[in-house]
Enzyme design. Structure first.
Site, short mmCIF file in Angstrom:
data_model
loop_
_atom_site.label_atom_id
_atom_site.label_comp_id
_atom_site.label_asym_id
_atom_site.label_seq_id
_atom_site.Cartn_x
_atom_site.Cartn_y
_atom_site.Cartn_z
N HIS A 1 0.84 -1.20 0.00
CA HIS A 1 0.00 0.00 0.00
C HIS A 1 0.87 1.25 0.00
CE1 HIS A 1 -3.10 -2.59 2.30
NE2 HIS A 1 -3.60 -2.38 1.09
N LYS B 1 -18.21 -5.97 8.14
CA LYS B 1 -16.98 -6.69 8.46
C LYS B 1 -16.36 -6.16 9.74
CE LYS B 1 -14.51 -8.22 4.54
NZ LYS B 1 -13.49 -7.90 3.54
N SER C 1 -3.31 -7.38 2.98
CA SER C 1 -3.52 -7.24 4.42
C SER C 1 -3.98 -8.56 5.03
CB SER C 1 -4.57 -6.16 4.70
OG SER C 1 -4.10 -4.90 4.30
N ARG D 1 -1.81 -5.93 -8.56
CA ARG D 1 -0.81 -6.94 -8.25
C ARG D 1 -0.68 -7.99 -9.34
NH1 ARG D 1 -3.47 -8.24 -2.55
NH2 ARG D 1 -5.20 -8.15 -3.99
#
Length: 169
Positions: free
Chosen positions: A27, A51, A137, A100
């Site tokens: 990040h 969440k 993460s 990514r």
């Protein structure tokens, strides 16, 4: 004179959105690169009440502010709802996202097209540094939970917070 300080010029703004639970070196790589391209970079920390994150929103914001302080042009705020509304409220014409892998592109392209269709906000894709191409993460939290070494994957402040949090749980 040219640039943001010249008369009549606009400040170039972009946003880097995400949950950042926790922020990783991947990040930070994207945020630091965006901070060199834009006058102001907002890091928008997504609030998802469905969440339960490892870190509370305020903790994430504090960690991000600490690890991005050296850039000087990064602002960190929470957001809830549509990212394009966040952008409209702050006059932000661009979203910066790191990619990514090809698998990221399919989803991110759909989001970029939807955001542009809703509001005209553009999305800039930055390829992730290959060093961080596997990093997320979720993966950091999983490895850390099982006692793995994540010191090379997160900033020192985040490592300390992560270690402390996992000791409590």
């Amino acid at each position: 004179m040219t640039g943001p300080e010249s008369e009549g010029s606009q400040v170039r703004r972009a946003v880097c959105p995400g949950s950042f639970d926790p922020i990783t070196n991947g990040h930070l790589d994207i945020i630091s690169r965006a901070s060199r391209l834009y006058d102001e970079v907002y890091v928008a920390v997504m609030i998802n009440q469905a969440k339960k994150g490892l870190f509370e929103i305020e903790e994430r914001i504090d960690l991000i502010r600490r690890v991005t302080a050296e850039y000087g042009n990064v602002r960190v705020e929470a957001f809830h709802g549509l990212l394009v509304d966040f952008c409209k409220q702050r006059d932000i014409p661009a979203i910066v996202k790191g990619l990514r892998a090809v698998s990221d592109f399919d989803y991110e392209l759909q989001m970029a097209q939807m955001n542009n269709g809703l509001s005209g906000v553009e999305t800039l894709f930055i390829p992730t540094n290959p060093t961080y191409s596997f990093l997320s993460s979720s993966l950091v939290k999983e490895v850390a939970t099982w006692g793995g070494d994540v010191s090379h994957l997160v900033p020192e402040e985040v490592l300390q917070a992560l270690t402390e949090r996992l000791r409590k749980d």
